[in-house]
Write a protein that holds these residues in place. Sequence first.
Motif, PDB file in Angstrom:
ATOM      1  N   UNK A  28      18.071  44.677  -9.533  1.00 40.93           N
ATOM      2  CA  UNK A  28      16.708  44.840  -9.670  1.00 40.93           C
ATOM      3  C   UNK A  28      16.084  44.640 -10.957  1.00 40.93           C
ATOM      4  N   UNK A  29      16.801  45.199 -12.143  1.00 45.43           N
ATOM      5  CA  UNK A  29      16.263  44.939 -13.345  1.00 45.43           C
ATOM      6  C   UNK A  29      15.980  43.621 -13.900  1.00 45.43           C
ATOM      7  N   UNK A  30      17.194  42.747 -13.703  1.00 46.92           N
ATOM      8  CA  UNK A  30      17.121  41.256 -13.583  1.00 46.92           C
ATOM      9  C   UNK A  30      16.130  40.716 -13.086  1.00 46.92           C
ATOM     10  N   UNK A  31      16.049  41.039 -11.803  1.00 46.36           N
ATOM     11  CA  UNK A  31      14.849  40.307 -11.012  1.00 46.36           C
ATOM     12  C   UNK A  31      13.431  40.664 -11.810  1.00 46.36           C
ATOM     13  N   UNK A  32      13.374  41.894 -12.079  1.00 45.86           N
ATOM     14  CA  UNK A  32      12.104  42.354 -12.864  1.00 45.86           C
ATOM     15  C   UNK A  32      12.133  41.442 -13.850  1.00 45.86           C
ATOM     16  N   UNK A 325      23.344  38.625  -8.387  1.00 43.07           N
ATOM     17  CA  UNK A 325      22.473  39.025  -7.294  1.00 43.07           C
ATOM     18  C   UNK A 325      21.005  38.588  -7.626  1.00 43.07           C
ATOM     19  N   UNK A 326      20.655  39.206  -8.778  1.00 40.40           N
ATOM     20  CA  UNK A 326      19.262  39.361  -9.038  1.00 40.40           C
ATOM     21  C   UNK A 326      18.779  37.921  -9.342  1.00 40.40           C
ATOM     22  N   UNK A 327      19.474  37.202 -10.261  1.00 39.21           N
ATOM     23  CA  UNK A 327      19.246  35.668 -10.513  1.00 39.21           C
ATOM     24  C   UNK A 327      19.036  34.890  -9.457  1.00 39.21           C
ATOM     25  N   UNK A 328      20.282  34.891  -8.477  1.00 45.07           N
ATOM     26  CA  UNK A 328      20.184  34.099  -7.128  1.00 45.07           C
ATOM     27  C   UNK A 328      19.028  34.500  -6.380  1.00 45.07           C
ATOM     28  N   UNK A 329      18.512  35.802  -6.360  1.00 46.61           N
ATOM     29  CA  UNK A 329      17.317  35.893  -5.460  1.00 46.61           C
ATOM     30  C   UNK A 329      16.237  35.433  -6.114  1.00 46.61           C
ATOM     31  N   UNK A 330      15.887  35.520  -7.236  1.00 45.73           N
ATOM     32  CA  UNK A 330      14.707  34.933  -7.897  1.00 45.73           C
ATOM     33  C   UNK A 330      14.800  33.514  -7.685  1.00 45.73           C
ATOM     34  N   UNK A 331      15.839  32.904  -7.973  1.00 46.42           N
ATOM     35  CA  UNK A 331      15.933  31.424  -7.923  1.00 46.42           C
ATOM     36  C   UNK A 331      15.848  30.947  -6.608  1.00 46.42           C
ATOM     37  N   UNK A 332      16.250  31.543  -5.686  1.00 49.19           N
ATOM     38  CA  UNK A 332      16.116  30.937  -4.040  1.00 49.19           C
ATOM     39  C   UNK A 332      14.938  31.558  -3.366  1.00 49.19           C
ATOM     40  N   UNK A 333      14.422  32.678  -3.626  1.00 53.63           N
ATOM     41  CA  UNK A 333      13.232  33.469  -3.005  1.00 53.63           C
ATOM     42  C   UNK A 333      12.120  33.753  -3.829  1.00 53.63           C
ATOM     43  N   UNK A 334      12.162  33.573  -5.129  1.00 55.78           N
ATOM     44  CA  UNK A 334      11.107  33.993  -5.763  1.00 55.78           C
ATOM     45  C   UNK A 334       9.772  33.121  -5.660  1.00 55.78           C
ATOM     46  N   UNK A 335       9.884  32.004  -5.279  1.00 51.75           N
ATOM     47  CA  UNK A 335       8.700  31.219  -5.087  1.00 51.75           C
ATOM     48  C   UNK A 335       8.077  31.509  -3.797  1.00 51.75           C
ATOM     49  N   UNK A 336       8.660  32.329  -2.876  1.00 51.76           N
ATOM     50  CA  UNK A 336       8.285  32.657  -1.620  1.00 51.76           C
ATOM     51  C   UNK A 336       7.521  34.181  -1.533  1.00 51.76           C
ATOM     52  N   UNK A 337       7.493  34.759  -2.960  1.00 53.45           N
ATOM     53  CA  UNK A 337       6.785  36.118  -2.878  1.00 53.45           C
ATOM     54  C   UNK A 337       5.289  35.541  -2.913  1.00 53.45           C
ATOM     55  N   UNK A 338       4.616  36.253  -2.128  1.00 58.14           N
ATOM     56  CA  UNK A 338       3.175  36.017  -1.714  1.00 58.14           C
ATOM     57  C   UNK A 338       2.108  36.401  -3.158  1.00 58.14           C
ATOM     58  N   UNK A 339       1.325  35.583  -3.314  1.00 60.23           N
ATOM     59  CA  UNK A 339       0.209  35.916  -4.293  1.00 60.23           C
ATOM     60  C   UNK A 339       0.796  35.311  -5.920  1.00 60.23           C
ATOM     61  N   UNK A 340       0.120  35.550  -6.769  1.00 59.80           N
ATOM     62  CA  UNK A 340       0.350  34.964  -7.964  1.00 59.80           C
ATOM     63  C   UNK A 340       1.750  34.908  -8.411  1.00 59.80           C
ATOM     64  N   UNK A 341       2.542  35.769  -8.086  1.00 54.57           N
ATOM     65  CA  UNK A 341       3.919  35.966  -8.628  1.00 54.57           C
ATOM     66  C   UNK A 341       4.657  35.001  -8.286  1.00 54.57           C
ATOM     67  N   UNK A 342       4.632  34.659  -6.998  1.00 52.79           N
ATOM     68  CA  UNK A 342       5.195  33.245  -6.212  1.00 52.79           C
ATOM     69  C   UNK A 342       4.806  32.116  -6.810  1.00 52.79           C
TER      70      UNK A 342
END
Length: 781
Positions: A28-32, A325-342
Amino acid sequence: MRATLRWAQADFRAHRGEALFVVLASAGVIASLLLAGALFGYAANPWQRVFNQSQGAHIWLHTRAGAATDADALAAVDGVAALSGPYRTAATTIESRGARAGVTLRAADVEPPQTGRPLVAAGSWLARPDAADTGTGSATGSVVLETSVARALWAEPGDTVRVTGPDGAPHLLRVSGTADAAEPRYRPGGAAGIGWVLPATLDGIARTDTGQSVGLRLEDPDDTDFIVQRAVTVLGADRVAEVTKWQQARSEAGGDDRLLGTVFAVFGLGALLAAALAASGAVGARVRGQLRDIAVLKAIGFTPGQVTRGFLVQHLAFALLGVALGTTAIALLGARIPGRIGEAVAVWQDLPGHTALMIGIPGGAVLLIAASTGLSAWRAGRVPPVPVARAALPSAAPMTALGKRALGMRVPPALVLGWRAAFPRRGRTLVPVARLALPLVLITVALVAWSTLDQFRSRPAQVGLAAALTVRSEQPAGPSDAELEETLARVPDIAAVHPGAEMAALVPGQTGTITLRGLGTARQPYPSAVVEGRAVDGPDEAVAGQGLLDLLGVRVGDWVRMTVGGRPQILHLVGRTIEPESGGRVITTTLDALRERDPQLRPAFHALELREGADPRAVSGALATAAGATLEIRETPNPADRLEPARGVIGALIAVLALIGLIELLTLIGTGVRDRGRDLLALKAIGLTPRQIGAMIVTAAGLTALVAALVGTTVGVLSGSWLVDTQGASSGIGAGIVQLPPLPVLLTVIVGAVLGAVAAAALPATRTARRRLADSLSETL
């Protein structure tokens, strides 16, 4: 080493829940942090973002009217990857709501090009009109305006603008949309803006007097200068009217990049520190929760070095797994987060430095976690092998006299014991409060930045933008000064009119130029935003921006000599003002003071103060109607326009910091419950009910969060004020622009932190209150 690895494996099997929490906390920290990095890149590199999304051209060649462009020859130049165009162009003037701007219209298709594609920001792209309207200059024609020129014209999708072609004939076009382009921005009196129309519409505006523009996207941007020479040679130097390069467009946006980059760099470093502390706190909590196992290992022969290495290897493995896990999650799924973050994550993947940040952020976090883990592992190696020795030590300070008196006054025991549990000793109190306060400090700093940006919109007079509009008379056909003042006086929403003139002045030594501005009169001076000294109130007095004071090395109270048109001008600096224009290198006096040197000086413009609540667009339209086409009306540039992307990013950053704070809060609650396990059982044994024990745990968490929130908001307000004023001073605008968040907003942060702590502590409190009354060996260690 084999025994250490076998023990680490056995320990993982016995404490899978704790290990899972450490891994998820690290992830969670790395994803943040990665999301924060994506947001920083999204906001701090607006030009690069537009360039990448639009597949922008590195070079734009603009030919003279009547000159053709050999697209095939340009495409054959070695190093050119793709072409955008060529497009037929015409130089026009567009008017809207009294504002006027020079715009180069380009003939474009109904489908935007793949290279150098304008990114529609509002409205829609060009649509093919009805056959009956094709080629006409009526309102059925449409235009897409580049964002900067649309802002200067106050033009929005659906508005109708007046276009004057090369032959002077007027045409009406409907604004179908606005778009961003990775090209030089529109500057009043400088570079022309860009507009896109259909070929038939351009034929109706300029049938013959058209040039061409073509964009070249290069394989290697470093070859720009060489390929410019080749391209000009191919077309013919006599046919090329202008060449613009990507470095020029990027440098014009460079001020925005530096300003946002500086602010966000501070947030990034703070977020990295807060995230590393949160992850290391989770690791340290797990080490403290295994003191009994460590004592057993010492009793059976493990050396302190083996225990230290075992914990270090084990928790480094957990940290690396969480980071992966955090890095992989952002690399694969980060662009699918709705809104400005994605959206920010999707764009960030194509920005320069993406790979470095994807490696550097997790790597830096791992190093910080490793350092804190090494300290916890070293402490684990020093645990005594005799459990009784630790059980005999008191786990908390004795009850104070104040606490005893509170219990005697029938204050609820949960409140008294919760206070005692939250603040047992000074050292043990400061550490958790400081760790929990750090994310709140950053959140408060973000709110200070948000409030300061909002001030430029809601209270522009306080940041040197008292005049919302500037009016210039078109000479020689324009009205005289007296006629213009009469026209302005008939518009009801104008509160004050200040005649003014600007000119370049040579500094002492003639090593540079500054802007000398005469604005207002001695009878009615212009209301400058004075933050040091006083306003102009006499002859030969002036105020100046921070940039001018730094350039000349002078202070308020000094006399300044400059040269204007070969004549000396000596002014007394009586104040420092907030000066958003020209990097603060502006000295302002009254128009009367300048007329003492040049009695024939006429006002070059009039600055208009509007009544409170008046709409500048409506006033501009009323002025255009009253004066016809004899006035040029411009909106006063607002720095907030350049920093608009930061507002959404600050909101998303607050959410990221809140997530880091939640992880830290859960760690502190879990650690506190575990460390006070023996005390809780003792309290239950002397008669406290499960509800009182649960209330005590919740109260302790709430009080810790309350103190941390008070400290965090206080330090955040002070730090945010210092950061904004320092940045303002370094940019030339000057210190004094900071605007603190309203008190209700700060109270909301404090209340939110306390409620979050109470909610997070509810489940551990319930589980602890239901434990059996048994003082086992695990509770005494």
